[in-house]
Design a protein around this motif. Structure first.
Motif, short mmCIF file in Angstrom:
data_model
loop_
_atom_site.label_atom_id
_atom_site.label_comp_id
_atom_site.label_asym_id
_atom_site.label_seq_id
_atom_site.Cartn_x
_atom_site.Cartn_y
_atom_site.Cartn_z
N SER A 291 -0.69 10.27 -5.76
CA SER A 291 -1.67 9.50 -6.00
C SER A 291 -2.62 9.73 -4.98
N HIS B 9 0.70 -1.44 -10.99
CA HIS B 9 1.08 -1.28 -9.43
C HIS B 9 0.45 -0.44 -8.43
N ASN B 10 -0.56 0.43 -9.09
CA ASN B 10 -1.45 1.06 -8.37
C ASN B 10 -2.71 1.44 -8.96
N PRO C 177 7.72 -1.06 -3.22
CA PRO C 177 6.40 -1.44 -3.62
C PRO C 177 6.55 -1.74 -5.11
N CYS D 275 -4.48 -1.84 -0.19
CA CYS D 275 -2.97 -1.45 0.56
C CYS D 275 -3.32 -0.40 1.39
N PHE E 163 3.63 5.54 -10.78
CA PHE E 163 2.56 5.66 -9.74
C PHE E 163 1.38 6.79 -9.97
N PHE F 232 4.30 -6.03 0.07
CA PHE F 232 3.88 -5.96 -1.46
C PHE F 232 4.07 -7.05 -2.16
#
Ligand code: GZL
Length: 339
Positions: A63, A244-245, A190, A293, A218, A158
């Motif tokens: 990512s 989640h991301n 996470p 984050c 991710f 998280f």
């Protein structure tokens, strides 16, 4: 030549000889003024060991966030003159364990580890402890019975990130919406904790329901593929996406647009990380909110390394503060974003 002259020459000669012998006898130069007999190795003015060697076992490059973290750690090592041995594990725990074993064999001064999942680390962390090599965990935690197996964990909270995302969505939808969830890597800290924090909030609202939930690991490509499957089975029933991301959220946005839906308008999209592409998606009106984050962990990681190498203690957990960013501020802050 006058006797006096000879005498001065002899004194000068003896001084030079003493300097040369003193310098050679300790096999290296001490730059901190410590005497050759002292146990201190070569040290710099700051007292940090001049020739620190660190092994960094990184998960991969799945990512924008991960790539930003890698850059931060590499840049900081360079800035501090620290020799960094970097290994990209291509998302595989076994590759991370292999890398740690190699670092131990190389007798590095410290190991930085971003553990891909929470479990299965005891054996190799015990080897590092036996070798008296401190392990600094960055960005993800491990599930071990004995927390003396690592020196410190430098990471965000998280669970709190998941709560912030849930609270924003509850407010934006008056506590009523059907949600599809794109989870991070299975068994990764996470992923586990962002789910936990989000669900803690939405269970307070009977009208908020997760109708589909699956891992997109991710990554953008997997986030898009999973979202395509969600659209196929739920279509217009989907009122919100919780990713989640940011990378999975951007993949989901691509899938929604391809299906003729309007992400950010017909379907709320909320995610976590705060990467630049997420701010651009908010400026474009396609993402509604992202919880920062911070991946720029290099300075904190090497502060811990230098303290540990100098025999100083560090806190067992160093929590990185986060906050939520929404569309209304995106345009003003995007130019200042550092990752
Ligand atoms: C969070 C980190 C996560 C990011 C993802 O600390 O472990 O891994 O949220 C990354 O973007 O892949």
């Amino acid at each position: 030549m006058k006797k006096v002259g000879k005498g001065i020459l002899l004194v000068v000669f003896l001084c030079i000889a003493a300097l040369v012998i003193g310098g050679c006898s300790n096999q290296g130069t001490t730059t901190s003024g410590t005497t050759p007999e002292s146990p201190a190795a070569d040290t710099t003015k700051t007292g940090a060991k001049k020739d620190i060697v660190v092994g960094f076992s990184q998960i991969g490059a799945e990512s924008d966030w991960r790539r930003a973290e890698t850059k931060s750690i590499r840049d900081e090592a360079k800035a501090r003159g620290i020799d960094l041995k970097f290994v990209d594990a291509q998302q595989k725990k076994e590759n991370q364990i292999k890398a740690i074993k190699t670092f131990i064999a190389q007798k590095v001064d410290a190991i930085i580890l971003a553990p891909v999942v929470e479990t299965g680390w005891e054996p190799v962390l015990k080897e590092a402890k036996r070798a008296k090599i401190p392990v600094i965990l960055v960005d993800r935690g491990v599930d071990v019975a004995d927390d003396s197996l690592y020196a410190t964990l430098i990471a965000s909270d998280f669970v709190e990130e998941g709560r912030m995302a849930g609270e924003w969505l509850a407010k934006a939808t008056d506590g009523s919406c059907k949600i599809v969830e794109l989870q991070g890597t299975p068994e990764a800290a996470p992923a586990i904790d962002r789910k936990k924090g989000f669900e803690e909030i939405i269970k307070k609202y009977p009208g908020m329901k997760i109708i589909k939930s699956q891992t997109g690991d991710f990554s953008r490509i997997n986030g898009k593929a999973v979202m395509e499957a969600f659209i196929k089975s739920e279509g217009k029933n989907i009122q919100a996406v919780y990713a989640h991301n940011d990378d999975m959220a951007i993949g989901a946005i691509q899938a929604l647009e391809a299906a003729g839906m309007k992400p950010g308008k017909d379907v709320f999209v909320v995610s976590i990380d705060g990467v630049k592409a997420a701010f651009q998606a908010m400026v474009d009106g396609k993402l509604n909110a992202t919880v920062e984050c911070n991946p720029l962990l290099g300075p904190l990681a090497f502060d811990a390394v230098e303290k540990l190498v100098n025999g100083e203690s560090v806190p067992k957990k160093i929590v990185v503060e986060d906050k939520i960013f929404t569309q209304d501020v995106a345009k003003n802050v995007i130019k200042d974003r550092k990752y």
